[in-house]
Each structure stands twice: as C-alpha cells, then as structure tokens.
Design a protein around this motif. Structure first.
Motif, PDB file in Angstrom:
ATOM      1  N   PHE A   1       0.884  -1.174   0.000  1.00 31.55           N
ATOM      2  CA  PHE A   1       0.000   0.000   0.000  1.00 31.55           C
ATOM      3  C   PHE A   1       0.915   1.215   0.000  1.00 31.55           C
ATOM      4  CE2 PHE A   1      -2.513   3.417   1.673  1.00 31.55           C
ATOM      5  CZ  PHE A   1      -3.818   3.174   1.278  1.00 31.55           C
ATOM      6  N   ASN A   2       0.962   1.928  -1.109  1.00 32.65           N
ATOM      7  CA  ASN A   2       1.867   3.055  -1.323  1.00 32.65           C
ATOM      8  C   ASN A   2       3.310   2.629  -1.083  1.00 32.65           C
ATOM      9  OD1 ASN A   2      -0.238   4.624  -2.144  1.00 32.65           O
ATOM     10  ND2 ASN A   2      -0.340   5.873  -0.315  1.00 32.65           N
ATOM     11  N   ASP A   3       3.882   3.004   0.037  1.00 31.08           N
ATOM     12  CA  ASP A   3       5.289   2.670   0.283  1.00 31.08           C
ATOM     13  C   ASP A   3       5.478   1.753   1.493  1.00 31.08           C
ATOM     14  OD1 ASP A   3       4.563   4.564   2.157  1.00 31.08           O
ATOM     15  OD2 ASP A   3       6.428   5.708   2.017  1.00 31.08           O
ATOM     16  N   VAL A   4       4.419   1.024   1.854  1.00 33.39           N
ATOM     17  CA  VAL A   4       4.487   0.104   2.989  1.00 33.39           C
ATOM     18  C   VAL A   4       3.977  -1.271   2.549  1.00 33.39           C
ATOM     19  CG1 VAL A   4       3.702  -0.377   5.345  1.00 33.39           C
ATOM     20  CG2 VAL A   4       4.108   1.993   4.631  1.00 33.39           C
ATOM     21  N   VAL A   5       4.762  -2.297   2.867  1.00 32.20           N
ATOM     22  CA  VAL A   5       4.346  -3.668   2.597  1.00 32.20           C
ATOM     23  C   VAL A   5       3.710  -4.214   3.874  1.00 32.20           C
ATOM     24  CG1 VAL A   5       5.059  -5.983   1.890  1.00 32.20           C
ATOM     25  CG2 VAL A   5       6.257  -3.973   0.976  1.00 32.20           C
TER      26      VAL A   5
ATOM     27  N   LEU B   1      -1.329  -1.338  -4.230  1.00 35.83           N
ATOM     28  CA  LEU B   1      -2.176  -0.172  -4.474  1.00 35.83           C
ATOM     29  C   LEU B   1      -1.366   1.092  -4.265  1.00 35.83           C
ATOM     30  CD1 LEU B   1      -4.882   1.375  -4.837  1.00 35.83           C
ATOM     31  CD2 LEU B   1      -5.289   1.020  -2.410  1.00 35.83           C
ATOM     32  N   LEU B   2      -1.462   1.983  -5.237  1.00 37.74           N
ATOM     33  CA  LEU B   2      -0.895   3.319  -5.119  1.00 37.74           C
ATOM     34  C   LEU B   2      -2.075   4.266  -4.997  1.00 37.74           C
ATOM     35  CD1 LEU B   2       1.625   5.140  -5.227  1.00 37.74           C
ATOM     36  CD2 LEU B   2       1.343   5.208  -7.722  1.00 37.74           C
ATOM     37  N   ALA B   3      -2.196   4.941  -3.871  1.00 37.59           N
ATOM     38  CA  ALA B   3      -3.298   5.866  -3.614  1.00 37.59           C
ATOM     39  C   ALA B   3      -2.705   7.236  -3.316  1.00 37.59           C
ATOM     40  CB  ALA B   3      -4.144   5.381  -2.438  1.00 37.59           C
ATOM     41  N   VAL B   4      -3.009   8.209  -4.179  1.00 43.56           N
ATOM     42  CA  VAL B   4      -2.369   9.519  -4.075  1.00 43.56           C
ATOM     43  C   VAL B   4      -3.415  10.617  -4.005  1.00 43.56           C
ATOM     44  CG1 VAL B   4      -0.779  11.134  -5.189  1.00 43.56           C
ATOM     45  CG2 VAL B   4      -0.392   8.672  -5.387  1.00 43.56           C
ATOM     46  N   ARG B   5      -3.272  11.466  -2.979  1.00 42.73           N
ATOM     47  CA  ARG B   5      -4.126  12.645  -2.855  1.00 42.73           C
ATOM     48  C   ARG B   5      -3.348  13.858  -3.339  1.00 42.73           C
ATOM     49  NH1 ARG B   5      -5.659  15.565   2.709  1.00 42.73           N
ATOM     50  NH2 ARG B   5      -4.049  16.991   2.053  1.00 42.73           N
TER      51      ARG B   5
ATOM     52  N   LEU C   1      14.018  -0.058   2.524  1.00 42.88           N
ATOM     53  CA  LEU C   1      13.039   0.144   1.460  1.00 42.88           C
ATOM     54  C   LEU C   1      12.892   1.635   1.149  1.00 42.88           C
ATOM     55  CD1 LEU C   1      11.009  -1.255  -0.409  1.00 42.88           C
ATOM     56  CD2 LEU C   1       9.297  -0.974   1.385  1.00 42.88           C
ATOM     57  N   THR C   2      12.929   1.967  -0.148  1.00 44.05           N
ATOM     58  CA  THR C   2      12.774   3.362  -0.566  1.00 44.05           C
ATOM     59  C   THR C   2      11.628   3.480  -1.568  1.00 44.05           C
ATOM     60  OG1 THR C   2      14.259   3.171  -2.469  1.00 44.05           O
ATOM     61  CG2 THR C   2      15.264   3.748  -0.325  1.00 44.05           C
ATOM     62  N   ALA C   3      11.073   4.670  -1.673  1.00 49.91           N
ATOM     63  CA  ALA C   3      10.013   4.932  -2.649  1.00 49.91           C
ATOM     64  C   ALA C   3      10.546   4.744  -4.071  1.00 49.91           C
ATOM     65  CB  ALA C   3       9.463   6.337  -2.459  1.00 49.91           C
ATOM     66  N   HIS C   4      11.787   5.128  -4.309  1.00 55.80           N
ATOM     67  CA  HIS C   4      12.404   4.955  -5.623  1.00 55.80           C
ATOM     68  C   HIS C   4      12.441   3.476  -6.006  1.00 55.80           C
ATOM     69  CE1 HIS C   4      14.963   5.829  -9.031  1.00 55.80           C
ATOM     70  NE2 HIS C   4      15.780   4.869  -8.627  1.00 55.80           N
TER      71      HIS C   4
ATOM     72  N   GLN D   1      10.466  -1.136  -9.158  1.00 54.06           N
ATOM     73  CA  GLN D   1      10.125  -2.559  -9.166  1.00 54.06           C
ATOM     74  C   GLN D   1       8.634  -2.823  -9.337  1.00 54.06           C
ATOM     75  OE1 GLN D   1      11.898  -4.879  -6.018  1.00 54.06           O
ATOM     76  NE2 GLN D   1      13.781  -3.701  -6.110  1.00 54.06           N
ATOM     77  N   VAL D   2       7.812  -1.863  -9.002  1.00 51.43           N
ATOM     78  CA  VAL D   2       6.364  -2.102  -9.062  1.00 51.43           C
ATOM     79  C   VAL D   2       5.675  -1.227 -10.103  1.00 51.43           C
ATOM     80  CG1 VAL D   2       4.198  -2.070  -7.744  1.00 51.43           C
ATOM     81  CG2 VAL D   2       6.317  -2.836  -6.663  1.00 51.43           C
ATOM     82  N   TRP D   3       5.707   0.079  -9.925  1.00 47.10           N
ATOM     83  CA  TRP D   3       4.862   0.944 -10.734  1.00 47.10           C
ATOM     84  C   TRP D   3       5.398   1.197 -12.126  1.00 47.10           C
ATOM     85  CZ3 TRP D   3       0.548   0.161  -8.856  1.00 47.10           C
ATOM     86  CH2 TRP D   3       0.397  -0.001  -7.476  1.00 47.10           C
TER      87      TRP D   3
END
Length: 129
Positions: free
Chosen positions: A5-9, A78-82, A116-119, A124-126
């Motif tokens: 979920f976003n940047d957390v597994v 899931l990538l959920a962005v506000r 783990l980084t957002a990059h 690897q995912v998005w």
C-alpha cells in the motif's frame, strides 16, 4: 499474504482471520456484498483524510488491504495519491497492480531491514506494471 500500500508492505497473514477479527467495522454480510466501487470510495476517503495513513494508521490500512484482497483477489498492490490541492475524496487517484510474490517478498525484506525506498518501489512495481 503480502500487500503493498503506497510505500508500505503489509503482511496480512491469513486473510480470513483478518476479515473475521472483529476489528473491521463491517458485518460479515457487508464484507461479502462490498463492491469494488464502494471499496474504492472507502480507500479514497481514508487517503483524503490522511495521505500518510499507511504510516500513521497501519492497523487501519491492514484492514483496508484485507478488504481489497477479498473484493479484488488479483490485486496485491495499491498506489493511492491525494493531490495537494484536492478538495474532495473523489480526487484521490488509485492504481492497483498484481505484483509477483518474489518482488513483494524482496520489498518486505528490505522494509524489515529499514532499506526500502520509494524509488525502489517505483522501479520494481509501478514502472514495471
């Protein structure tokens, strides 16, 4: 069962145990009849209220991803962005993916080790989806 979920597994363990834990404010009948559209609204409302919900309320998100896994069994990310200027929950963008268990396990390991980084997630995912 792992879910990004976003940047957390999140490690859900046994999905049925999470859904039946009594910590989700929905009855079994409500869970069983939950539609993808209703679930998307729940996720959008939660992310609109707190864009960093995965870090601020991980147990809440754990229940959301359990619901996602139940309603949309093919999704495990899931990538959920506000957007910063969002004025309503409808503006929260959602992107689902089915990520290989190998990739999720690698991300889980890196998260556990504090590496783990957002990059890394984006690469690897998005960007791969």
């Amino acid at each position: 069962m792992l879910f990004l979920f976003n940047d957390v597994v999140f490690d859900l363990g046994d999905l049925k145990s999470v859904l039946r834990s009594g910590k989700i404010p929905l009855s079994t009948a409500q869970i069983e009849t939950l539609t993808a559209a209703q679930l998307n609204s729940l996720v959008r409302e939660a992310v609109f209220a707190d864009p960093h919900i995965a870090h601020n309320k991980p147990e809440h998100v754990r229940h959301l991803v359990a619901l996602i896994s139940f309603v949309a069994p093919g999704a495990n990310a899931l990538l959920a962005v506000r957007p910063d200027d969002a004025t309503g929950f409808q503006e929260v963008g959602l992107r689902y993916a089915n990520v290989s268990i190998t990739t999720l396990a690698s991300l889980w390991r890196d998260q556990t080790n504090g590496d783990l980084t957002a990059h890394q997630i984006n690469d690897q995912v998005w960007l791969a989806a």
